[in-house]
Design an enzyme around this catalytic site. Sequence first.
Site, PDB file in Angstrom:
ATOM      1  N   GLU A 455       0.427  -1.593  -0.236  1.00  0.00           N
ATOM      2  CA  GLU A 455      -0.293   0.330  -0.011  1.00  0.00           C
ATOM      3  C   GLU A 455       0.533   1.278   0.029  1.00  0.00           C
ATOM      4  O   GLU A 455       0.805   2.518  -0.610  1.00  0.00           O
ATOM      5  CB  GLU A 455      -0.798   0.012   1.294  1.00  0.00           C
ATOM      6  N   HIS A 525      -9.736  -5.067   9.988  1.00  0.00           N
ATOM      7  CA  HIS A 525     -10.318  -5.141   8.902  1.00  0.00           C
ATOM      8  C   HIS A 525     -11.982  -4.110   8.759  1.00  0.00           C
ATOM      9  O   HIS A 525     -12.251  -4.485   8.234  1.00  0.00           O
ATOM     10  CB  HIS A 525     -10.641  -6.126   7.987  1.00  0.00           C
TER      11      HIS A 525
END
Length: 722
Positions: A455, A525
């Site tokens: 990322e 998450h």
Amino acid sequence: MPGHHPLQPDAAWTELVASEADWDAADPELLGAMFHQLVLIRTFEEYVLELAAAGLVHGPAHSSIGQEGGAVGSVLALQPGDQVNGSHRGHHQFLAKALQHVAPKGFDLTEELPEPIRVVLLRTLAEICGLARGYSHGRGGSMHLQWKDAGAMGTNAIVGGGVPLAAGYAWADRHSGSDAVAVTYFGDGAANIGSTLETFNLAAAWKLPVCFFIENNQYAVSTTVAEATGEPRLSARGPGFGIASWRVDGMDPLAVHLAMREAVAHMRSGAGPAVVEADTYRYFHQNGPFPGSAFRYRSKEEEAQWRERDPIEQVAGHLIRRGLLTGEAKQASIAGARRAMDAAGEVLLEPLPDGKPGQRQIKPGEWPDPAFVDVGVRGDLSEFSGVRVADDGIATEETKFIDAVAAVMRRRMETDDRIIVMGEDVHRLNGGTNGATKGLKDAFPDRILGTPISENAFTGLAGGVALDGRFRPVVEFMYADFMWVAADQLFNQVGKARHMFGGDGPVPLVLRSKVATGTGYGSQHSMDPAGIFATAPGWRIVAPSTPFDYVGLMNAALRCEDPVVVLEHVDLYNSSGPGPAADLDYVLPVGQAALRHTGDAVTVVSYLSMVAEALAAVREHGIDADVVDLRWLDRASLDWDTLGASIRKTNRVLIVEQGAAGTSYGGWLADEIQRRFFDWLDAPIERVTGGEASPSISKVLERAAIARREEIATALRQIVGS
């Protein structure tokens, strides 16, 4: 006994050494340009240290004295269209690129310098001193030097922070059909940073024309390279990623130049990235006018040994040996550089009133206007002039939310070939993990980019693409929690870039991510990042709650010249609601909320999936409430007119969100509402949020950690009952 078969990397790793024959064969014009640049950059840096010692440079002054050979030797191997960025120690890199831009045929310090060179010296010095005539109007200072016209895309105060951005410039070069290359300069400390190594991998996988130029000056502040890594030859990292690599004496500008020429030819051929490691030395401490020996982490003997290999003396010695320079001309060049710096100083400085002889101060008229402090955090939205805004004439039909996500992106990619989409698995699985990019890879094979799991690297690459300006990147994060992995790029780089570099440069990047609260994916998450982004400067935040809104808000995000995070909630993906029947080209304006339900007793404020939860609670329990769907969440884009009209009517506020209390968006919003509308409030602002803890995997514990309509209904009954 097991067999042992030695393995060799596919990429070459070479040490280049310049011989006396190379010096004899070198073009006199090249050596002359090299000498004059080295002298001028050295003199500039010495002048900066003088000002720093006199207290005239606010903040650090990271000089590169001793390291000029790496910057000058490498930049002279580049073409005007090539782009560079650098580190916090980047004066020499910036000046080398700027001087090449304004004087591509070189200059002579024994003569009057042309006006463009004097302007470069003046504006760079002004920027380092924090003054209005600087390239970024004083906001960047010593560590953030940018002049995009010259291909100097910005030096960077975060170690390794600029490396992914350079990969973005390289991507834009390759995909625009140019043979230009990008160079990112960083030191030995950054060679161990995750963003650097992630970018090595991404650049090699995508064969990007980016050069990772490592200025190995032997020390990260006071920590030696040998202490910090098991392989102090830092170019050894390149072959491990499949990157052709060169190692060279950075005190030898010609050797650097020859290595860089080979690296540039390699990149322009389409063979992918390159690593060039230049062993060099900074004569002074991390910042300021004192040598490292003053802080006892280096010896005076070591410093003297490196100074004996001074790059200016090496170039001057060969020029004199070849009869291309005299000792007198050398001294005249040094004197000419000093005159140029004194002339720049005279523009910016004046004698200190009532001070000692020689004491100076910044001329008052050179400082920026304090009113400029927040100008340019975001753009002025002039890009929305003449845009077609949604109206009641747009036909709607029942639409699945996720289908609206994919449909509007397809439409925009059909009409704007600058748009690219990148993220993990966006190119496969029939549209990524949720179908948001369904059908797009087949339709736009070169513009849907499935990335490695990195990322920080691909977010920074997208940031570089946005700063370059030729393309408009859309980044997908599979889960919002992954933003923390890329936090440097999101908040230190992309979010701050426009303001930090003067407020004028657009940063058109869209970040899509989903909030997965309630799906059983647990603590790592499930976060709602709205509260974090609301307190970070530079970002605009979009939170659509219906398919119709998603289309209009995504169209706005893709038109906006600021970075925009588009939040999506997993609960909405499989829901259906009114969406456009055919028209996918309308825009919902920046800063326009929606009043979803009207009433007089309380104002309920929410966003994303909690709008539907709030509406359900209001309707099921017959609460007399306004329900405001914010749609835009950032400080600059909030619809205070709609909120204010409702609050002045109801005199009570309930802010509704689902996520954890600690990262709550509502905490920030409640503070802002009470500041603006305190006189209209008859009761404290109430909030519905999740608990303190992030949601757990257990279905029971997850439900206990988040908020839904039941919690909203309880809060509303208490407010109305009171």
